[in-house]
Design a protein around this motif. Structure first.
Motif, PDB file in Angstrom:
ATOM      1  N   THR A 192       0.853  -1.187   0.000  1.00  0.00           N
ATOM      2  CA  THR A 192       0.000   0.000   0.000  1.00  0.00           C
ATOM      3  C   THR A 192       0.888   1.237   0.000  1.00  0.00           C
ATOM      4  OG1 THR A 192      -1.765  -1.117   1.217  1.00  0.00           O
ATOM      5  CG2 THR A 192      -1.776   1.286   1.249  1.00  0.00           C
ATOM      6  N   ILE A 193       0.577   2.178  -0.891  1.00  0.00           N
ATOM      7  CA  ILE A 193       1.238   3.477  -0.878  1.00  0.00           C
ATOM      8  C   ILE A 193       0.203   4.524  -0.481  1.00  0.00           C
ATOM      9  CG2 ILE A 193       3.017   2.881  -2.553  1.00  0.00           C
ATOM     10  CD1 ILE A 193       1.350   4.289  -4.692  1.00  0.00           C
ATOM     11  N   SER A 194       0.642   5.564   0.229  1.00  0.00           N
ATOM     12  CA  SER A 194      -0.308   6.576   0.684  1.00  0.00           C
ATOM     13  C   SER A 194       0.396   7.903   0.915  1.00  0.00           C
ATOM     14  CB  SER A 194      -1.006   6.120   1.978  1.00  0.00           C
ATOM     15  OG  SER A 194      -0.047   5.974   3.024  1.00  0.00           O
ATOM     16  N   ASN A 195      -0.354   8.984   0.805  1.00  0.00           N
ATOM     17  CA  ASN A 195       0.043  10.300   1.295  1.00  0.00           C
ATOM     18  C   ASN A 195      -1.235  11.009   1.735  1.00  0.00           C
ATOM     19  OD1 ASN A 195      -1.205  11.248  -1.016  1.00  0.00           O
ATOM     20  ND2 ASN A 195       0.672  11.934  -2.018  1.00  0.00           N
ATOM     21  N   SER A 196      -1.155  12.276   1.986  1.00  0.00           N
ATOM     22  CA  SER A 196      -2.327  13.004   2.482  1.00  0.00           C
ATOM     23  C   SER A 196      -3.454  13.053   1.466  1.00  0.00           C
ATOM     24  CB  SER A 196      -1.924  14.426   2.881  1.00  0.00           C
ATOM     25  OG  SER A 196      -0.963  14.405   3.915  1.00  0.00           O
ATOM     26  N   CYS A 197      -3.160  12.732   0.219  1.00  0.00           N
ATOM     27  CA  CYS A 197      -4.168  12.811  -0.836  1.00  0.00           C
ATOM     28  C   CYS A 197      -4.872  11.487  -1.100  1.00  0.00           C
ATOM     29  CB  CYS A 197      -3.526  13.320  -2.130  1.00  0.00           C
ATOM     30  SG  CYS A 197      -2.797  14.964  -1.979  1.00  0.00           S
ATOM     31  N   GLY A 198      -4.468  10.384  -0.473  1.00  0.00           N
ATOM     32  CA  GLY A 198      -5.132   9.109  -0.715  1.00  0.00           C
ATOM     33  C   GLY A 198      -4.180   7.937  -0.607  1.00  0.00           C
ATOM     34  N   SER A 199      -4.633   6.770  -1.105  1.00  0.00           N
ATOM     35  CA  SER A 199      -3.825   5.555  -1.035  1.00  0.00           C
ATOM     36  C   SER A 199      -4.133   4.667  -2.236  1.00  0.00           C
ATOM     37  CB  SER A 199      -4.087   4.791   0.267  1.00  0.00           C
ATOM     38  OG  SER A 199      -5.438   4.349   0.308  1.00  0.00           O
ATOM     39  N   SER A 200      -3.242   3.710  -2.485  1.00  0.00           N
ATOM     40  CA  SER A 200      -3.403   2.753  -3.577  1.00  0.00           C
ATOM     41  C   SER A 200      -2.760   1.439  -3.155  1.00  0.00           C
ATOM     42  CB  SER A 200      -2.757   3.278  -4.862  1.00  0.00           C
ATOM     43  OG  SER A 200      -2.896   2.354  -5.925  1.00  0.00           O
ATOM     44  N   THR A 201      -3.390   0.316  -3.542  1.00  0.00           N
ATOM     45  CA  THR A 201      -2.933  -1.012  -3.118  1.00  0.00           C
ATOM     46  C   THR A 201      -2.863  -1.943  -4.324  1.00  0.00           C
ATOM     47  OG1 THR A 201      -3.930  -0.713  -0.938  1.00  0.00           O
ATOM     48  CG2 THR A 201      -3.417  -2.958  -1.588  1.00  0.00           C
ATOM     49  N   ASP A 202      -1.906  -2.872  -4.309  1.00  0.00           N
ATOM     50  CA  ASP A 202      -1.828  -3.899  -5.344  1.00  0.00           C
ATOM     51  C   ASP A 202      -1.309  -5.189  -4.718  1.00  0.00           C
ATOM     52  OD1 ASP A 202      -2.152  -4.970  -7.857  1.00  0.00           O
ATOM     53  OD2 ASP A 202      -0.133  -4.457  -8.521  1.00  0.00           O
ATOM     54  N   THR A 203      -1.675  -6.312  -5.357  1.00  0.00           N
ATOM     55  CA  THR A 203      -1.283  -7.636  -4.859  1.00  0.00           C
ATOM     56  C   THR A 203      -0.726  -8.467  -5.998  1.00  0.00           C
ATOM     57  OG1 THR A 203      -3.017  -7.565  -3.176  1.00  0.00           O
ATOM     58  CG2 THR A 203      -2.089  -9.719  -3.692  1.00  0.00           C
ATOM     59  N   VAL A 204       0.323  -9.238  -5.711  1.00  0.00           N
ATOM     60  CA  VAL A 204       0.931 -10.144  -6.683  1.00  0.00           C
ATOM     61  C   VAL A 204       1.051 -11.520  -6.033  1.00  0.00           C
ATOM     62  CG1 VAL A 204       3.058 -10.727  -7.903  1.00  0.00           C
ATOM     63  CG2 VAL A 204       2.205  -8.399  -7.968  1.00  0.00           C
TER      64      VAL A 204
END
Length: 273
Positions: A192-204
């Motif tokens: 998961t990556i995140s900052n004050s503007c939101g987050s995004s997740t990926d799975t492998v």
């Protein structure tokens, strides 16, 4: 004879000072407090006078310092960070302000920030003016996280995932926060990556591929006329390639020949004759 000319009246803001300057060269100065410098620093309202003299005579002048009231004060606060498309309204802390002037020419007591840059304001009243600045930082938009396609690893192999996105906080399955994460063998990798503007997740999904087994077709064989010999190695999850170009998991022959088989998977090949 010398001539001195002080202003008739000046306004002094509360908490500030005024410097009176007689500014007559080559004379002696005597202020009403008996000081003898060319300048006099004023801290409070009142009537102040100076006498200048030289060998040819003297001159005297007086100035009235009136109470100008409190000076304006303004504070914008600490620097801010905003996301693209976001708006942030600054509500300054202030006192004794009559007029406002922001860097874009607006004149309201508050200011709405929609982009990055330096924000400045000047406030005034009849006494004086005051300034303050604030830096607005525009945060980057987080791109969708992409760790890549599902993959497999051979025995002894490892795979390192890397995330290089400026300004992003990173979290891996083991709660580590570095830019890289290494796995070996079967594993479900998510980040998961995140900052004050939101987050995004990926799975492998990482699968463990089997090592290529040793191939053994057995000893050489004798074939009688009209007899049919079938070779079936019985090895799963590999690709077959026989010497005649066929790819089935078994091979039949009724004639004298040399038979070569090569098996393969993602981790290598093995052959026998």
């Amino acid at each position: 004879p010398p001539v001195v000319n002080l202003p008739a009246q000046q306004s002094l803001c509360q908490g500030q000072t005024i410097t009176l300057d007689a500014a007559v060269p080559g004379v002696n100065y005597t202020w009403n407090d008996n000081s003898h410098a060319q300048q006099l620093i004023i801290h409070q309202p009142g009537t102040y006078s100076v006498t200048v003299s030289n060998a040819c005579g003297t001159d005297r002048d007086t100035v009235v310092i009136i109470d100008g009231g409190p000076a304006p004060e303004v504070a914008l606060g600490t620097d801010i960070s905003i996301c693209p498309g976001e708006a942030f309204t600054i509500h300054p802390t202030f006192s004794h302000v009559d007029t406002w002037h922001w860097q874009d020419g607006s004149n309201q007591p508050s200011y709405t920030v929609t982009t990055g840059g330096l924000i400045t304001v000047e406030v005034t009243n009849t006494c004086s003016s005051a300034f303050d600045t604030l830096n607005a930082i525009l945060l980057p938009i987080l791109p969708p996280l992409d760790l890549g396609a599902d993959t497999s690893l051979c025995p002894g192999q490892s795979l390192t995932f890397s995330i290089n996105i400026p300004g992003a906080n990173i979290q891996w399955p083991d709660h580590s926060t570095g830019h890289q994460y290494t796995v070996s063998g079967s594993s479900q990798v998510y980040a998961t990556i995140s900052n004050s503007c939101g987050s995004s997740t990926d799975t492998v999904t990482v699968l463990a591929s089997p090592a290529i087994p040793d191939l053994n077709l057995g000893s050489d064989q004798l074939l009688c006329p009209g007899e049919l010999i079938t070779l079936e190695p019985g090895i799963a999850d590999v690709q077959y390639h026989w010497s005649d170009g066929s790819n089935s998991s078994s091979y039949q022959t009724s004639q004298q020949e040399t038979i070569v088989l090569t098996i393969s998977n993602g981790c290598g090949t093995s052959s026998d004759t």
